[in-house]
Scaffold this active site. Structure first.
Site, short mmCIF file in Angstrom:
data_model
loop_
_atom_site.label_atom_id
_atom_site.label_comp_id
_atom_site.label_asym_id
_atom_site.label_seq_id
_atom_site.Cartn_x
_atom_site.Cartn_y
_atom_site.Cartn_z
N ASP A 1 0.90 -1.15 -0.02
CA ASP A 1 0.04 0.01 0.03
C ASP A 1 0.80 1.16 -0.21
O ASP A 1 0.51 2.24 -0.43
CB ASP A 1 -1.11 -0.19 1.26
CG ASP A 1 -1.77 1.42 1.36
OD1 ASP A 1 -2.45 1.57 0.46
OD2 ASP A 1 -1.54 2.21 2.14
N LYS B 1 -4.99 -2.03 5.38
CA LYS B 1 -4.03 -1.45 6.82
C LYS B 1 -4.77 -2.19 8.11
O LYS B 1 -4.07 -2.51 9.14
CB LYS B 1 -3.90 -0.16 6.85
CG LYS B 1 -2.82 0.57 5.93
CD LYS B 1 -2.78 1.88 5.63
CE LYS B 1 -3.66 2.46 4.57
NZ LYS B 1 -3.31 3.74 4.19
N1 URA Z 1 -6.51 6.87 2.77
C1 URA Z 1 -5.74 5.84 2.65
O1 URA Z 1 -5.36 5.08 3.57
N2 URA Z 1 -5.85 5.37 1.35
C2 URA Z 1 -6.37 5.96 0.41
O2 URA Z 1 -6.25 5.52 -0.96
C3 URA Z 1 -6.90 7.14 0.69
C4 URA Z 1 -7.15 7.67 1.82
#
Ligand code: URA
Ligand code: CA
Length: 434
Positions: free
Chosen positions: A161, A187
């Site tokens: 990510d 996450k």
């Molecule tokens: N917050 C995140 O963690 N990821 C995104 O893609 C957008 C907002």
């Protein structure tokens, strides 16, 4: 398998398999697939979308790209809360001790502020000596012993990510619902919670400006969570104006203390009770959110939530004297009032503009390595819909640099709109999606 074929397939609007998605994400993290191929793929996803199954596979591929935190040494059902980001969002400071006071273990990993939005970890560090980087072991021990711990992200959580988010940021592919949903949920899932309550914000200070987009994002994240066995709910809430009155690190700690004393702003209190009731409900401790809410109201009113905050501060090495003497928190040298030039009703307090003013004062960071100031910020004196007289104070700027007074005042003034007409009340909580 070739990255080319996967990009081509998505470009043509076809559905990708679990193997294809996993191949792409693994290859990207291992530097076997270059940025330009992932960029092309992200743009294909932006235009063609992904269905629920593909989005769930993408989420799990990213979650598994790094550490998967095991919270099973913590007794009980662990429910996490996540906000899509806002201005003056003091919620976690109140919610973590409040929910813990009701007997639900709170193992919270929070972020730092970036851009116009603040972060819980920065705010907690406004309390002298508060340690936000506990070892994994101390983190778990603290939750078992005190019912609550709040730390910054440690270890190697969702590297896929991190890498993909940076790429999206520079390739105009951030605002794709499957990509946002998988980014957030990967996450949360890697963080180990059994249940997840999502606070999806809409309005000027949020990613999603309209209810339709927020609803789709919320629905997508709830479906992902439920598909992978984490009980998930989303609450769609207003971020057209900052939450509460305080925007800024130490100012928000003071606001959290007042809220835990039952004397906080109405909107912040209401949001904490709503999110908290849903957390209790997901933890299976209450038959209904209404019952859960009553319990939380009691915890606010009888001082046990405030007491839990004190315990949390002590457990993480902070100066708990701030609970009884909030004036021990850092105070800015200058306090400059912004007065209304005309009489009327407040029709807007643009959350993004207030957030940017707070950044100008030094409360936030533009890049990850910027230093931030704990004492500066903005205290609103009026909220949306309030009546205001000419010459009345709209807000107070807390700052320590004489040179930016005029610029900051101007910016803050421009975030307010005042009209002659009485405003219709706007909801704080729009919808709950489960
Ligand atoms: N917050 C995140 O963690 N990821 C995104 O893609 C957008 C907002
Ligand atoms: Ca606030």
């Amino acid at each position: 398998m070739r990255a080319y074929d996967i990009i081509y397939k998505k470009r043509e609007g076809k559905k990708l398999s679990e193997e294809e998605i996993s191949f792409l994400i693994k290859g990207y993290v291992n530097n076997e697939i270059p940025d330009y191929q992932l960029s092309a793929w992200a743009m294909a996803v932006f235009f063609q979308g992904m269905d629920a199954e593909e989005t769930a596979h993408l989420t799990m591929s990213m979650a598994r790209s790094g550490d998967m935190i095991d919270l099973s040494p913590i007794k009980g059902v662990k429910v996490d809360k996540h906000s899509t980001g806002g201005v003056g969002d003091t919620t976690t400071l109140v919610l973590a001790p409040l929910v813990a006071a009701a007997g639900i273990p709170v193992a919270k990993m929070s972020g730092r502020g970036l851009g116009h939005t603040g972060g819980t970890i920065d705010k907690l560090e406004a309390i002298s000596n508060f340690n936000t980087s506990l070892s994994r072991e101390d983190f778990i021990n603290n939750v078992n012993q005190y019912g609550v711990a709040v730390v910054g992200q440690t270890g190697n959580l969702t590297p896929a990510d991190k890498k993909l988010y940076s790429l999206r940021d520079v390739t105009a592919t951030v605002d794709s619902i499957p990509l946002i949903a998988s980014s957030i949920m990967s996450k949360k899932i890697a963080g180990g919670a059994d249940g997840i309550v999502l606070d999806v914000k809409i309005g000027s200070g949020a990613f999603m400006k309209e209810i339709s987009g927020a609803r789709e994002l919320a629905r997508t994240m709830v479906d992902i969570g439920n598909e992978v066995g984490r009980k998930t709910r989303a609450v769609i809430t207003d971020m057209n104006q900052p939450l509460g009155f305080a925007v800024g690190n130490a100012l928000e700690v003071k606001e959290a203390i007042a809220t835990l004393q039952g004397k906080g702003p109405a909107d912040l209190t209401e949001l904490c009770l709503t999110l908290g009731a849903n957390m209790l409900y997901l933890a299976g401790n209450e038959q209904s959110t209404e019952k859960a809410r009553t319990i939380l109201e009691k915890k606010l009113n009888d001082g046990s939530a405030l007491n839990k905050f004190k315990e949390l501060i002590i457990a993480q090495g902070g100066d708990a004297a701030v609970i009884d003497n909030p004036e021990l928190l850092a105070t800015a040298d200058l306090q400059i009032e912004l007065k209304s030039e005309k009489a009327g009703y407040i029709s807007e307090i643009n959350a993004l503009e207030v957030g940017l003013t707070a950044m100008l004062l030094g409360a936030g960071r533009e890049t990850k390595d910027d230093n931030i100031k704990m004492d500066v910020g903005i205290m609103l004196n009026k909220k949306y819909g309030d009546q205001v007289k000419a010459g009345e104070v709209l807000a107070t700027l807390h700052l320590d640099n004489n040179e930016i007074v005029d610029q900051a005042k101007e910016r803050l003034r421009n975030s307010f709109s005042i009209t002659d007409e009485k405003q219709v009340k706007r909801p704080l909580i729009y919808e709950i999606i489960d």
